[in-house]
Design a protein around this motif. Structure first.
Motif, PDB file in Angstrom:
ATOM      1  N   ARG A  55       0.772  -1.118  -0.036  1.00  0.00           N
ATOM      2  CA  ARG A  55      -0.031  -0.061   0.043  1.00  0.00           C
ATOM      3  C   ARG A  55       0.927   1.337  -0.161  1.00  0.00           C
ATOM      4  O   ARG A  55       0.333   2.138  -0.572  1.00  0.00           O
ATOM      5  CB  ARG A  55      -1.014   0.161   1.429  1.00  0.00           C
ATOM      6  CG  ARG A  55      -2.061  -1.122   1.115  1.00  0.00           C
ATOM      7  CD  ARG A  55      -2.988  -0.978   2.299  1.00  0.00           C
ATOM      8  NE  ARG A  55      -4.277  -1.863   1.954  1.00  0.00           N
ATOM      9  CZ  ARG A  55      -5.085  -2.136   2.762  1.00  0.00           C
ATOM     10  NH1 ARG A  55      -5.069  -1.522   4.064  1.00  0.00           N
ATOM     11  NH2 ARG A  55      -6.157  -3.121   2.741  1.00  0.00           N
ATOM     12  N   LYS A  56       1.889   1.310   0.762  1.00  0.00           N
ATOM     13  CA  LYS A  56       2.872   2.574   0.709  1.00  0.00           C
ATOM     14  C   LYS A  56       3.412   2.524  -0.541  1.00  0.00           C
ATOM     15  O   LYS A  56       3.579   3.802  -1.051  1.00  0.00           O
ATOM     16  CB  LYS A  56       4.041   2.143   1.831  1.00  0.00           C
ATOM     17  CG  LYS A  56       4.954   3.329   2.068  1.00  0.00           C
ATOM     18  CD  LYS A  56       6.100   2.826   2.974  1.00  0.00           C
ATOM     19  CE  LYS A  56       7.287   3.543   2.977  1.00  0.00           C
ATOM     20  NZ  LYS A  56       8.494   2.950   2.523  1.00  0.00           N
ATOM     21  N   ASN A  57       3.858   1.581  -1.217  1.00  0.00           N
ATOM     22  CA  ASN A  57       4.653   1.703  -2.437  1.00  0.00           C
ATOM     23  C   ASN A  57       3.631   2.251  -3.636  1.00  0.00           C
ATOM     24  O   ASN A  57       3.935   3.020  -4.505  1.00  0.00           O
ATOM     25  CB  ASN A  57       5.184   0.263  -2.894  1.00  0.00           C
ATOM     26  CG  ASN A  57       6.420  -0.039  -2.215  1.00  0.00           C
ATOM     27  OD1 ASN A  57       6.848   0.893  -1.676  1.00  0.00           O
ATOM     28  ND2 ASN A  57       6.720  -1.137  -1.968  1.00  0.00           N
ATOM     29  N   ALA A  58       2.351   1.545  -3.382  1.00  0.00           N
ATOM     30  CA  ALA A  58       1.376   2.011  -4.533  1.00  0.00           C
ATOM     31  C   ALA A  58       1.058   3.456  -4.128  1.00  0.00           C
ATOM     32  O   ALA A  58       0.759   4.125  -5.340  1.00  0.00           O
ATOM     33  CB  ALA A  58      -0.044   0.999  -4.225  1.00  0.00           C
ATOM     34  N   ALA A  59       0.824   4.064  -3.034  1.00  0.00           N
ATOM     35  CA  ALA A  59       0.799   5.603  -2.817  1.00  0.00           C
ATOM     36  C   ALA A  59       1.832   6.366  -3.420  1.00  0.00           C
ATOM     37  O   ALA A  59       1.588   7.422  -3.773  1.00  0.00           O
ATOM     38  CB  ALA A  59       0.626   5.787  -1.294  1.00  0.00           C
TER      39      ALA A  59
END
Length: 173
Positions: free
Chosen positions: A138-142
């Motif tokens: 999720r962090k990487n996608a954000a």
């Protein structure tokens, strides 16, 4: 051997609890909404998970379910063991009596090895590790970062079968 939706949904539901629950109970309605799993199906799974001691039910207003142990102490293997009937890839159930004559089949070691690999992967996948992986994705996608797993051999096979590239490949051979 087949990992069914029972195993997949049960692991998903407990990862959801580990992510969103913390010290407060999580309702099955909340899990159902976030994970697109029917409440009726979750009720069946959570009955088994509760009887096995993986979750605890809290009644009343604000009730729901809590993990019975720390997310570090519950593995995907623990969950799958509770809800799945059998994940054995061998014909003999691991007894080496594949032909009912005390003899192993020719591929017994292959299927036994697959069982062991699956067991190892599921036992090493604790809820806390699975939550950390989800949070990292999720962090990487954000941040606009995505990762694609590539199987080089599949890519090579795909290129050989691509008619647009056939002449290029043939000319190199």
């Amino acid at each position: 051997m087949r990992l069914t939706t029972k195993g997949r949904f049960a692991v998903t539901a407990l990862v959801d609890m580990a992510m969103y629950g913390g010290k407060k109970p999580v309702s099955l309605n909340e899990i159902a909404e976030r994970e697109s799993i029917s409440v009726a199906y979750l009720e069946q799974l959570f009955g088994k998970l509760r009887r096995a001691g993986l979750v605890v039910s809290i009644r009343g207003p604000g009730g729901g379910y809590l993990l019975a142990r720390s997310p570090d102490e519950i593995s995907a293997g623990d969950i799958v063991d509770v809800v799945e009937d059998n994940l054995d890839a061998t014909q003999c159930g691991g007894t080496s009596d594949c032909h009912h004559s005390g003899i192993e089949c020719l591929t017994h070691e292959l299927w036994a090895s697959l069982n062991q690999t699956l067991e190892t992967v599921l036992r090493n996948a604790t809820l806390s590790r699975l939550v950390a992986q989800c949070e990292e994705r999720r962090k990487n996608a954000a941040e606009g970062i995505t990762f694609v797993k590539v199987d080089p051999e599949a890519m090579r096979r795909g290129r050989r079968d691509d008619p647009r590239l056939k002449k290029t490949i043939e000319s190199k051979n």
